[in-house]
Design a protein around this motif. Structure first.
Motif, PDB file in Angstrom:
ATOM      1  N   LYS A  60     -20.059  13.182 -16.950  1.00  0.00           N
ATOM      2  CA  LYS A  60     -20.225  13.646 -15.574  1.00  0.00           C
ATOM      3  C   LYS A  60     -21.694  13.708 -15.194  1.00  0.00           C
ATOM      4  O   LYS A  60     -22.088  13.320 -14.086  1.00  0.00           O
ATOM      5  CB  LYS A  60     -19.590  15.025 -15.409  1.00  0.00           C
ATOM      6  N   GLY A  61     -22.508  14.161 -16.136  1.00  0.00           N
ATOM      7  CA  GLY A  61     -23.942  14.270 -15.869  1.00  0.00           C
ATOM      8  C   GLY A  61     -24.609  12.927 -15.662  1.00  0.00           C
ATOM      9  O   GLY A  61     -25.673  12.850 -15.026  1.00  0.00           O
ATOM     10  N   CYS A  62     -24.006  11.863 -16.194  1.00  0.00           N
ATOM     11  CA  CYS A  62     -24.561  10.512 -16.036  1.00  0.00           C
ATOM     12  C   CYS A  62     -23.991   9.796 -14.821  1.00  0.00           C
ATOM     13  O   CYS A  62     -24.278   8.602 -14.616  1.00  0.00           O
ATOM     14  CB  CYS A  62     -24.269   9.678 -17.279  1.00  0.00           C
ATOM     15  N   GLY A  63     -23.168  10.481 -14.050  1.00  0.00           N
ATOM     16  CA  GLY A  63     -22.572   9.858 -12.881  1.00  0.00           C
ATOM     17  C   GLY A  63     -21.325   9.044 -13.179  1.00  0.00           C
ATOM     18  O   GLY A  63     -20.842   8.309 -12.308  1.00  0.00           O
ATOM     19  N   LEU A  64     -20.786   9.175 -14.384  1.00  0.00           N
ATOM     20  CA  LEU A  64     -19.563   8.471 -14.738  1.00  0.00           C
ATOM     21  C   LEU A  64     -18.342   9.262 -14.256  1.00  0.00           C
ATOM     22  O   LEU A  64     -18.449  10.423 -13.867  1.00  0.00           O
ATOM     23  CB  LEU A  64     -19.496   8.246 -16.246  1.00  0.00           C
ATOM     24  N   LYS A  65     -17.163   8.629 -14.302  1.00  0.00           N
ATOM     25  CA  LYS A  65     -15.946   9.244 -13.788  1.00  0.00           C
ATOM     26  C   LYS A  65     -14.903   9.423 -14.895  1.00  0.00           C
ATOM     27  O   LYS A  65     -14.076   8.537 -15.128  1.00  0.00           O
ATOM     28  CB  LYS A  65     -15.364   8.386 -12.668  1.00  0.00           C
ATOM     29  N   PRO A  66     -14.921  10.566 -15.573  1.00  0.00           N
ATOM     30  CA  PRO A  66     -13.849  10.851 -16.545  1.00  0.00           C
ATOM     31  C   PRO A  66     -12.562  11.226 -15.811  1.00  0.00           C
ATOM     32  O   PRO A  66     -12.597  11.907 -14.779  1.00  0.00           O
ATOM     33  CB  PRO A  66     -14.391  12.051 -17.328  1.00  0.00           C
ATOM     34  N   LYS A  67     -11.425  10.767 -16.351  1.00  0.00           N
ATOM     35  CA  LYS A  67     -10.134  11.130 -15.789  1.00  0.00           C
ATOM     36  C   LYS A  67      -9.191  11.548 -16.918  1.00  0.00           C
ATOM     37  O   LYS A  67      -9.444  11.263 -18.093  1.00  0.00           O
ATOM     38  CB  LYS A  67      -9.525   9.959 -15.015  1.00  0.00           C
ATOM     39  N   THR A 121      -9.138   2.404 -14.826  1.00  0.00           N
ATOM     40  CA  THR A 121      -9.765   2.909 -13.601  1.00  0.00           C
ATOM     41  C   THR A 121     -10.758   4.033 -13.858  1.00  0.00           C
ATOM     42  O   THR A 121     -11.314   4.590 -12.909  1.00  0.00           O
ATOM     43  CB  THR A 121      -8.685   3.424 -12.642  1.00  0.00           C
ATOM     44  N   ALA A 122     -10.968   4.391 -15.104  1.00  0.00           N
ATOM     45  CA  ALA A 122     -11.864   5.520 -15.425  1.00  0.00           C
ATOM     46  C   ALA A 122     -12.920   5.079 -16.427  1.00  0.00           C
ATOM     47  O   ALA A 122     -12.676   4.218 -17.270  1.00  0.00           O
ATOM     48  CB  ALA A 122     -11.058   6.686 -15.989  1.00  0.00           C
ATOM     49  N   ASP A 123     -14.083   5.677 -16.332  1.00  0.00           N
ATOM     50  CA  ASP A 123     -15.135   5.394 -17.308  1.00  0.00           C
ATOM     51  C   ASP A 123     -14.826   6.033 -18.651  1.00  0.00           C
ATOM     52  O   ASP A 123     -15.263   5.552 -19.700  1.00  0.00           O
ATOM     53  CB  ASP A 123     -16.479   5.906 -16.787  1.00  0.00           C
ATOM     54  N   LEU A 124     -14.059   7.135 -18.592  1.00  0.00           N
ATOM     55  CA  LEU A 124     -13.659   7.848 -19.799  1.00  0.00           C
ATOM     56  C   LEU A 124     -12.266   8.400 -19.553  1.00  0.00           C
ATOM     57  O   LEU A 124     -12.055   9.115 -18.570  1.00  0.00           O
ATOM     58  CB  LEU A 124     -14.644   8.979 -20.103  1.00  0.00           C
ATOM     59  N   ALA A 125     -11.316   8.065 -20.376  1.00  0.00           N
ATOM     60  CA  ALA A 125      -9.936   8.512 -20.205  1.00  0.00           C
ATOM     61  C   ALA A 125      -9.583   9.510 -21.292  1.00  0.00           C
ATOM     62  O   ALA A 125      -9.749   9.231 -22.482  1.00  0.00           O
ATOM     63  CB  ALA A 125      -8.980   7.316 -20.262  1.00  0.00           C
ATOM     64  N   VAL A 126      -9.094  10.673 -20.887  1.00  0.00           N
ATOM     65  CA  VAL A 126      -8.744  11.739 -21.823  1.00  0.00           C
ATOM     66  C   VAL A 126      -7.258  12.054 -21.687  1.00  0.00           C
ATOM     67  O   VAL A 126      -6.742  12.201 -20.573  1.00  0.00           O
ATOM     68  CB  VAL A 126      -9.582  13.004 -21.550  1.00  0.00           C
ATOM     69  N   MET A 135     -10.253  -2.298 -16.688  1.00  0.00           N
ATOM     70  CA  MET A 135     -10.077  -3.132 -17.874  1.00  0.00           C
ATOM     71  C   MET A 135      -9.129  -4.274 -17.550  1.00  0.00           C
ATOM     72  O   MET A 135      -8.019  -4.063 -17.061  1.00  0.00           O
ATOM     73  CB  MET A 135      -9.500  -2.321 -19.029  1.00  0.00           C
ATOM     74  N   SER A 136      -9.518  -5.512 -17.804  1.00  0.00           N
ATOM     75  CA  SER A 136      -8.637  -6.646 -17.606  1.00  0.00           C
ATOM     76  C   SER A 136      -7.729  -6.799 -18.816  1.00  0.00           C
ATOM     77  O   SER A 136      -7.950  -6.200 -19.862  1.00  0.00           O
ATOM     78  CB  SER A 136      -9.467  -7.921 -17.416  1.00  0.00           C
ATOM     79  N   GLN A 137      -6.699  -7.657 -18.653  1.00  0.00           N
ATOM     80  CA  GLN A 137      -5.778  -7.857 -19.759  1.00  0.00           C
ATOM     81  C   GLN A 137      -6.444  -8.530 -20.941  1.00  0.00           C
ATOM     82  O   GLN A 137      -5.933  -8.476 -22.053  1.00  0.00           O
ATOM     83  CB  GLN A 137      -4.590  -8.701 -19.284  1.00  0.00           C
ATOM     84  N   ASN A 138      -7.596  -9.160 -20.704  1.00  0.00           N
ATOM     85  CA  ASN A 138      -8.285  -9.854 -21.791  1.00  0.00           C
ATOM     86  C   ASN A 138      -9.245  -8.946 -22.549  1.00  0.00           C
ATOM     87  O   ASN A 138      -9.849  -9.361 -23.532  1.00  0.00           O
ATOM     88  CB  ASN A 138      -9.058 -11.062 -21.232  1.00  0.00           C
ATOM     89  N   THR A 139      -9.423  -7.711 -22.067  1.00  0.00           N
ATOM     90  CA  THR A 139     -10.328  -6.805 -22.745  1.00  0.00           C
ATOM     91  C   THR A 139      -9.790  -6.441 -24.119  1.00  0.00           C
ATOM     92  O   THR A 139      -8.620  -6.098 -24.269  1.00  0.00           O
ATOM     93  CB  THR A 139     -10.529  -5.524 -21.920  1.00  0.00           C
ATOM     94  N   LYS A 140     -10.638  -6.502 -25.095  1.00  0.00           N
ATOM     95  CA  LYS A 140     -10.211  -6.175 -26.457  1.00  0.00           C
ATOM     96  C   LYS A 140     -10.074  -4.666 -26.632  1.00  0.00           C
ATOM     97  O   LYS A 140     -10.722  -3.879 -25.929  1.00  0.00           O
ATOM     98  CB  LYS A 140     -11.209  -6.740 -27.456  1.00  0.00           C
TER      99      LYS A 140
END
Length: 454
Positions: free
Chosen positions: A211-218, A127-132, A1-6
């Motif tokens: 995970k099943g879609c190949g994304l990276k949860p962290k 750095t993650a597709d999904l952050a928990v 995510m860049s600093q400009n991301t809403k």
């Protein structure tokens, strides 16, 4: 995510809160004098969220009204019927249509989730597709367990009711807070089913689907106290105690002296400058600011008041909304000030009520003075000029002006303006009857003795 991301926030506030056993909806109960719902919105606003959506239940119209009053009707959605946390977040989909950025899911019944906590999970989403957001629980109990692999890579969240014995031994637990790109989040939620013991749509299922879609949860971690939930009056009291302790510690770190900090109670917006001394058993309700060098003595209660530098308040003083206490002024024991400005160096040291008025610099208010401000229909103002001296047990019947340097005699009822430097008094002439008291006592003793013989 860049600093400009809403950024956007979805705040879940649809729980029924039956364990609170209160006519007040759960999220409208307060911590630090502010509703838990408002605290959740504050946290999102502090993070600079462009959009904030609150999900409410049809069973608590008051919650919806409160949220709409603050955010507008377009940012409040109703989850009806309640079918789980995943279903609740999905209810916000239309309200976020057209939004391009990251979304954090937060909870209105977790009053200690502040801006810094939300920032932690948003930063991970860089750095993650999904952050928990997780925490390490002293007693994991019924919390969902985080199944972690490698460098905080998250493979699944398992609900306690569906966990194996091995999984129940895990102390890494789910807070419920997560962040992801809007499109990713709602795409995953669209795949969630209710094939579980409760027949609900779990938000936690998005991890496995990702995970099943190949994304990276962290996952990332905060302290357990940061994410505690409130579901009962006892849990609300625990959250209050944690908040108070943290805020006291911040103030003391920044130079406020508290001789017995555990007995001092603060509000969410209390401002106390370095160099202030706060004695035991003091309550700061909403809207109070105290400037450096002031002393707040024991058993005082302040609300909606501003206290100037060097002022001395209490003990046993009450400052009500609109009280403005000047530099080096004294408001002493059992003195109440309401909607009144007390000038620099003025003193009201004992047993007085100063309501709807103004006291000039270095004026002295004698013990027992009352500003008679209310006629049964309207409030009126009393003005005491600079350097005036109000004698003890004076009643100043508003509207009335006491000029600068004027003096009122003790025991007077002053209902007319007093010119500057004048003396005003109003009392009956003293009459003396020599020997009357002794004769009275002798007569009464004789009557009492006669009754005993009879």
């Amino acid at each position: 995510m860049s600093q400009n991301t809403k950024r956007a926030a979805v705040i879940l506030a649809a729980g029924q809160g039956t364990r609170m056993k209160s006519p007040v909806p759960k999220v409208l109960h307060t911590v630090a004098g502010r509703t838990m719902l408002d605290l959740a919105i504050d946290a999102a606003e502090g993070l600079g969220c462009d959009r904030i959506v609150v999900v409410v239940g049809a069973h608590s119209p008051q919650v919806g009204e409160t949220a709409r009053a603050r955010l507008g009707a377009e940012n409040v959605v109703i989850q009806d019927p309640p079918l789980g946390t995943g279903h609740a977040v999905l209810a916000a989909k239309d309200a976020l249509a057209g939004f391009d950025g990251q979304v954090v899911v937060s909870y209105a019944d977790c009053p200690l989730i502040d801006t810094s906590v939300l920032k932690t999970v948003f930063d991970l989403a860089d750095t993650a597709d999904l952050a928990v957001l997780g925490f390490t629980a002293a007693d994991p109990g019924a919390y969902g367990r985080l199944i972690i692999e490698g460098d905080n890579d998250l493979s699944a969240i398992v609900e306690a009711k569906e966990a194996s014995l091995e999984q129940l031994a895990i102390t890494a637990c789910n807070s419920g807070v997560l962040a992801a790109d809007r499109a990713t989040l709602f795409s995953l939620l669209g795949e969630v089913t209710n094939a579980n013991a409760k027949g609900e749509y779990y938000l936690t299922d998005v991890v496995g689907l990702a995970k099943g879609c190949g994304l990276k949860p962290k996952t990332c971690f905060v302290a357990e106290d940061d994410v505690i939930g409130v579901n009962s009056q006892a849990e609300r009291a625990v959250a209050e105690a944690i908040w108070q302790t943290r805020r006291r510690n911040v103030l003391m770190r920044d130079g406020v002296t508290m001789t017995a900090p555990d007995t001092v109670f603060l509000s969410w917006d209390t401002q106390i400058a370095a160099g202030v001394i706060v004695e035991p058993n003091v309550v700061f309700a909403q809207g109070v600011s105290v400037d450096s060098g002031a002393v707040i003595r024991a058993f005082s209660h302040l609300e909606g008041a501003k206290v100037g530098s060097g002022a001395l308040i209490g003990p046993y003083a009450r400052l009500r909304p609109g009280a403005q206490i000047g530099r080096d002024a004294h408001i002493g024991n059992f003195v109440e000030v309401k909607n009144a400005k007390i000038g620099d160096g003025a003193k009201a040291n004992h047993l007085s009520y100063l309501g709807d008025g103004e006291v000039g610099a270095k004026a002295n208010i004698g013990a027992g003075t009352i500003f008679c401000n209310y006629d049964g229909f309207f409030k009126h103002r009393t003005v005491v000029g600079e350097g005036a001296f109000i004698g003890s047990n004076s009643s100043l019947v508003a509207p009335v002006n006491i000029g600068a340097g004027a003096i009122t005699g003790s025991g007077s009822v002053i209902a007319q303006d007093v010119p500057a430097d004048a003396l005003a008094f109003e009392r009956a002439r003293q009459t003396e009857k020599p020997g009357w008291a002794k004769a009275f006592r002798d007569r009464k003793r004789a009557e009492k003795a006669a009754l005993k013989k009879g």
